[in-house]
Design a protein around this motif. Structure first.
Motif, short mmCIF file in Angstrom:
data_model
loop_
_atom_site.label_atom_id
_atom_site.label_comp_id
_atom_site.label_asym_id
_atom_site.label_seq_id
_atom_site.Cartn_x
_atom_site.Cartn_y
_atom_site.Cartn_z
N SER A 1 2.35 0.02 -9.12
CA SER A 1 1.00 0.34 -10.21
C SER A 1 1.26 1.71 -10.65
O SER A 1 0.53 1.87 -11.87
N TYR A 2 2.75 2.37 -10.66
CA TYR A 2 3.23 3.99 -10.84
C TYR A 2 4.38 4.49 -10.70
O TYR A 2 5.16 2.48 -10.49
N PRO A 3 5.00 4.90 -11.63
CA PRO A 3 6.15 4.67 -12.03
C PRO A 3 7.02 5.53 -10.79
O PRO A 3 6.12 6.28 -10.57
N HIS A 4 8.13 4.93 -10.48
CA HIS A 4 9.38 5.61 -9.10
C HIS A 4 10.57 5.78 -9.82
O HIS A 4 11.09 5.28 -10.80
N PRO A 5 11.50 7.33 -9.40
CA PRO A 5 12.28 7.63 -10.13
C PRO A 5 13.50 6.91 -9.88
O PRO A 5 13.67 6.44 -9.01
N ASP A 6 14.38 7.04 -11.00
CA ASP A 6 15.80 6.36 -10.80
C ASP A 6 15.89 7.61 -10.35
O ASP A 6 17.08 8.44 -10.35
N PRO B 1 0.77 -0.87 0.18
CA PRO B 1 0.10 -0.09 0.25
C PRO B 1 1.04 1.19 0.25
O PRO B 1 2.10 1.10 0.53
N THR B 2 0.20 2.17 -0.70
CA THR B 2 1.49 3.60 -0.73
C THR B 2 0.21 4.96 -1.39
O THR B 2 -1.27 4.78 -0.72
N LEU B 3 0.04 5.93 -0.78
CA LEU B 3 -0.61 7.00 -0.93
C LEU B 3 -1.31 7.12 -0.33
O LEU B 3 -2.29 7.56 -0.56
N ARG B 4 -1.59 6.49 0.96
CA ARG B 4 -2.76 7.54 2.16
C ARG B 4 -2.37 7.37 3.25
O ARG B 4 -1.91 6.49 3.47
N HIS B 5 -2.39 8.63 3.56
CA HIS B 5 -1.97 8.64 5.46
C HIS B 5 -0.35 8.02 5.57
O HIS B 5 0.25 8.58 4.74
N ARG C 1 -1.75 12.58 -10.49
CA ARG C 1 -2.50 13.16 -10.90
C ARG C 1 -3.74 13.03 -11.43
O ARG C 1 -4.22 13.45 -12.08
N ALA C 2 -3.19 11.44 -12.09
CA ALA C 2 -4.83 11.41 -12.49
C ALA C 2 -5.81 10.53 -11.84
O ALA C 2 -7.12 10.54 -12.39
#
Length: 773
Positions: free
Chosen positions: A385-390, A34-38, A411-412
């Motif tokens: 499920s989404y990109p992460h920076p190198d 899980p990410t992008l939550r709290h 953003r989507a």
């Protein structure tokens, strides 16, 4: 016959624990990490595992601009979880940990039920209630899985305490070691054990608990300012206070995650509460533990209500006058103990009247159905499920991510939580972004986001700025009501690409040739010293807010809340800010450090200064007792006497030093042959840092109002040891705590306490404790 039945019950409870643990792990891991939550911050790939381990055990971390990790409460979990991560990956480690949490919760409830010979339906039903109630749902969505782990251990502690004088002090101590993963619950567990020990004379668990807690006791004592610096005001706590009716269903969390479970979950909790009240009625005359549990539940219920309950007045006094109570600032966290007490009282009812067990089973089954209908994973985004920076940068430098401020989401659409990319990347590359950014990080990031000016980022050691166009900030640095009402920023609109490579970034460790003492807050990286940071000149007193307001349109507020929106007013002191006409009391004739975008007058209406963006020292009239503002004004600090010093000074000559990093809190520095006056560590100033030149301790001071600096005693010095002393003491304390737990585990295999028979336990409901009380 009784032995065979007890064996079957034990086996049924174990199977139920394994099944519930698997279900709990599936709810959490079905979509991935899980990410992008709290607050979810579980490592998303193996590259983050070393930082995860470091954050669990080290008292100082290089993340952000460096900070003191005063509460390394998970140090006992770091080795087993970190080992599983390294061997099998972060997702496998999360699944295993979630399974352990679920199974531990079920087994702890089963142990409580077995004390009183409750039938399997009651044990399983109450276990499901303990594991799938709305409080656990809220904490899971919020990323507080360790808190649920400690909550499960708290139930186990209560189960062992029900044995009274026959309780094993070794088991009590081991339960306490598990609870220690969460500070608030650990404090409550220690208080419960004090009451228990006063009756049973079992003081050993308290000694073990004190030893296990020693690392963060050292951290809090050494860095008390970190505790006092957290947002903790009456205004803040009004938002944390829980609605009385909602709390009865274990809801009321400000984020409202469990509202998705609907009326069915409320009915299940209310049914269990009714069963708990039945247990109180049936067992009150025969069991003092039941009475104590009921009294504790009532007291805890009133405390969690905060400013919405009958104890609002004393609670407001505690918030205003006892800042140490800020450790319990998130009142809803305590509702987990309320749920544990519900379980205890419901066990008493099921033991007294067997059919109640089937009612608890129905309530528990209903709760797990609500989780199936509205799984917590609907509220977060899977890490894969989404990109992460190198991230690629020179060793011992920093990178800055855009968007800069948390919470972040896609953003989507979707997500609002902690940034999963913020950790120390391979090659000792730190990320400057912080979960709750403070000066100078907030100012530097805001300055770049608003005007693409990288000067402050360069001064903080940033060599690479990485844009992540798939993410968006949900706050843009705004905090509550403090920023949206501010005057429009005076910065230049952004132009050019958001990402960049920066040259001439300030090294992590460097020498400065000729630092100068200055009157005004200067630019970062200049290697200058604000005169208020030295003992040579008179004291400079920071000016603070006199209330709990967060709205500058109506009052003076903490200026630090505005740094992310208006980086031009940021500095290392703080101060108070307003856009209102409310007077602020000052000392007549004092020299006040101010920032004025408008007009500042005294109490007699005399104009003191007009529209002077930037900081300046202002000498007040001898009869001025207060000042008022038209526009936006910041009062930073005041002093009686100003020394004759330059207002600012340009950057002094500086150069990088060779060094070896042995730990985030330990460096060996080669100062080089070139003579220098000052050694600079480009991490957040902390009084715990010391520099050793042989057996001499170098004078320590704050450089550029942000970083650590030491004055050389002998410019011929070649080797300097930089040590964060608090972290060293915490490491020693952690070793003692680990040895203590290892000894307890060995003792547990040898300890054979007298057991209370099942029939006695059922008939007396813990009468051994009753006799001792």
């Amino acid at each position: 016959m009784l032995a065979a039945r007890a064996k079957l019950t034990f086996r049924a409870n174990n199977l139920a624990a394994a099944a519930a643990g698997l279900a709990f792990a599936a709810f959490i891991c079905a979509k991935g990490i899980p990410t992008l939550r709290h607050d979810w911050s579980w490592p998303i790939d193996r590259a983050a595992v070393p930082f995860f381990f470091s954050a669990a055990v080290n008292g100082w971390l290089s993340a952000g601009f460096g900070f003191a990790n005063a509460h390394p409460t998970t140090y006992l979990l770091a080795l087993p979880i970190g080992l599983v991560m390294w061997l099998f990956g972060p997702l496998a480690a999360l699944a295993l940990f979630a399974f352990v949490v679920g199974a531990l919760c079920m087994r702890a409830v089963a142990a409580m039920a077995e004390r009183w010979r409750c039938a399997p339906p009651a044990a399983i039903g109450l276990g499901l209630f303990a594991l799938f109630n709305p409080w656990v749902y809220n904490q899971v969505v919020a990323g507080h899985l360790v808190m649920v782990f400690a909550y499960a251990a708290f139930i186990g502690l209560l189960a062992e305490m029900l044995r009274g004088t026959d309780a094993s002090w070794v088991r009590l101590a081991l339960w306490l070691a598990l609870i220690a993963a969460q500070l608030q619950l650990f404090i409550l567990a220690m208080l419960a054990l004090v009451a228990f020990a006063s009756a049973s004379k079992k003081w050993q668990p308290l000694v073990a608990g004190a030893l296990i807690a020693l690392p963060w006791v050292i951290g809090v004592v050494a860095d008390r300012s970190a505790l006092l610096g957290i947002p903790y005001t009456v205004t803040w706590q009004a938002n944390q206070s829980i609605d009385p009716l909602a709390l009865l269903s274990l809801g009321g969390y400000f984020a409202g995650y469990s509202d998705r479970l609907g009326l069915a979950a409320q009915i299940a909790v209310w049914s269990t509460l009714a069963i708990a009240l039945t247990g109180l009625i049936l067992a009150a005359r025969r069991s003092r533990p039941v009475i104590w549990a009921a009294l504790a539940a009532v007291a805890l219920y009133v405390a969690i209500l905060g400013l919405r309950g009958p104890a609002a007045a004393p609670y407001e006094w505690l918030v205003r006058d006892v800042p140490e109570t800020g450790v319990f600032r998130e009142l809803y966290d305590l509702a987990g103990i309320l749920a544990a007490l519900f379980v205890l009282l419901a066990c008493a009812a099921a033991a007294a009247w067997k059919p109640i067990g089937y009612a608890t089973l129905a309530a528990g089954a209903l709760l797990i159905v609500t989780w199936m209908i509205a799984p917590p994973s609907d509220l977060w985004i899977a890490g894969h499920s989404y990109p992460h920076p190198d991230v690629r940068a020179r060793a011992f430098t920093r990178v800055a991510f855009l968007p800069a401020f948390q919470p972040v989401g896609l953003r989507a659409g979707g997500g609002a939580g902690a940034d999963p990319d913020i950790y120390e990347h391979p090659g000792d590359v730190s990320v400057l972004n912080e979960y709750f950014p403070t000066y100078p990080v907030d100012m530097a990031l805001a300055q770049y986001e608003q005007s693409r000016d990288p000067a402050a980022l360069r001064a903080l050691g940033v060599t690479t700025i990485i844009a992540r166009p798939w993410l968006v900030s949900r706050s843009n640095g705004r905090i509550g009501l403090a920023a949206p009402s501010l005057l429009p920023s005076q910065s230049v609109p952004p132009s050019g690409p958001p990402g960049a490579y920066l040259n001439d970034a300030t090294p992590l460790i460097s020498n400065c040739e000729a630092p100068r003492v200055v009157l005004l807050p200067g630019e970062l990286g200049a290697c200058n010293i604000f005169f208020g940071d030295t003992k040579r000149y008179g004291p400079v007193r920071p000016l603070e807010t006199l209330n709990d307001s967060l709205d500058p349109r109506t009052d003076w507020i903490d200026a630090r809340l505005a740094f992310g929106e208006m980086p031009s007013v940021a500095q290392g002191i703080g101060g108070t800010l307003t856009q209102s006409h409310l007077p602020y009391p000052v000392d007549p004739g004092a020299n006040v450090l101010v920032y004025v975008h408008g007009i500042l007058t005294d109490s007699a209406g005399r104009i003191l200064t007009v529209r002077r963006d930037g900081f300046r020292w202002l000498t007040l009239p001898s009869d001025a007792k207060a000042v008022q503002c038209v526009g936006l004004c910041v009062l930073v600090a005041q002093t009686r006497a100003l020394p004759k010093l330059p207002a600012r000074a340009g950057p002094t000559s500086s150069w990088a030093c060779d060094f070896r990093k042995l730990a985030p809190w330990l460096y060996v520095v080669k100062s080089g042959a070139r003579p220098a006056r000052l050694l600079r560590l480009n991490e957040r100033y902390d009084s715990g840092w010391i520099a050793l030149d042989g057996w001499q301790v170098l004078p320590h001071l704050r450089v550029d109002m942000a970083a650590n600096g030491w004055l050389y005693r002998d410019q011929s010095s070649t080797t300097i040891v930089l040590l964060q002393a608090t972290s060293l003491l915490q490491l020693v304390a952690e070793i003692l705590g680990i040895l203590c737990v290892a000894w307890l585990l060995v003792a547990a295999t040898r300890y054979r306490p007298a057991d209370t028979t099942a029939s006695d336990a059922r008939s007396t409901l813990g009468s051994t404790w009753t006799r001792s009380v």
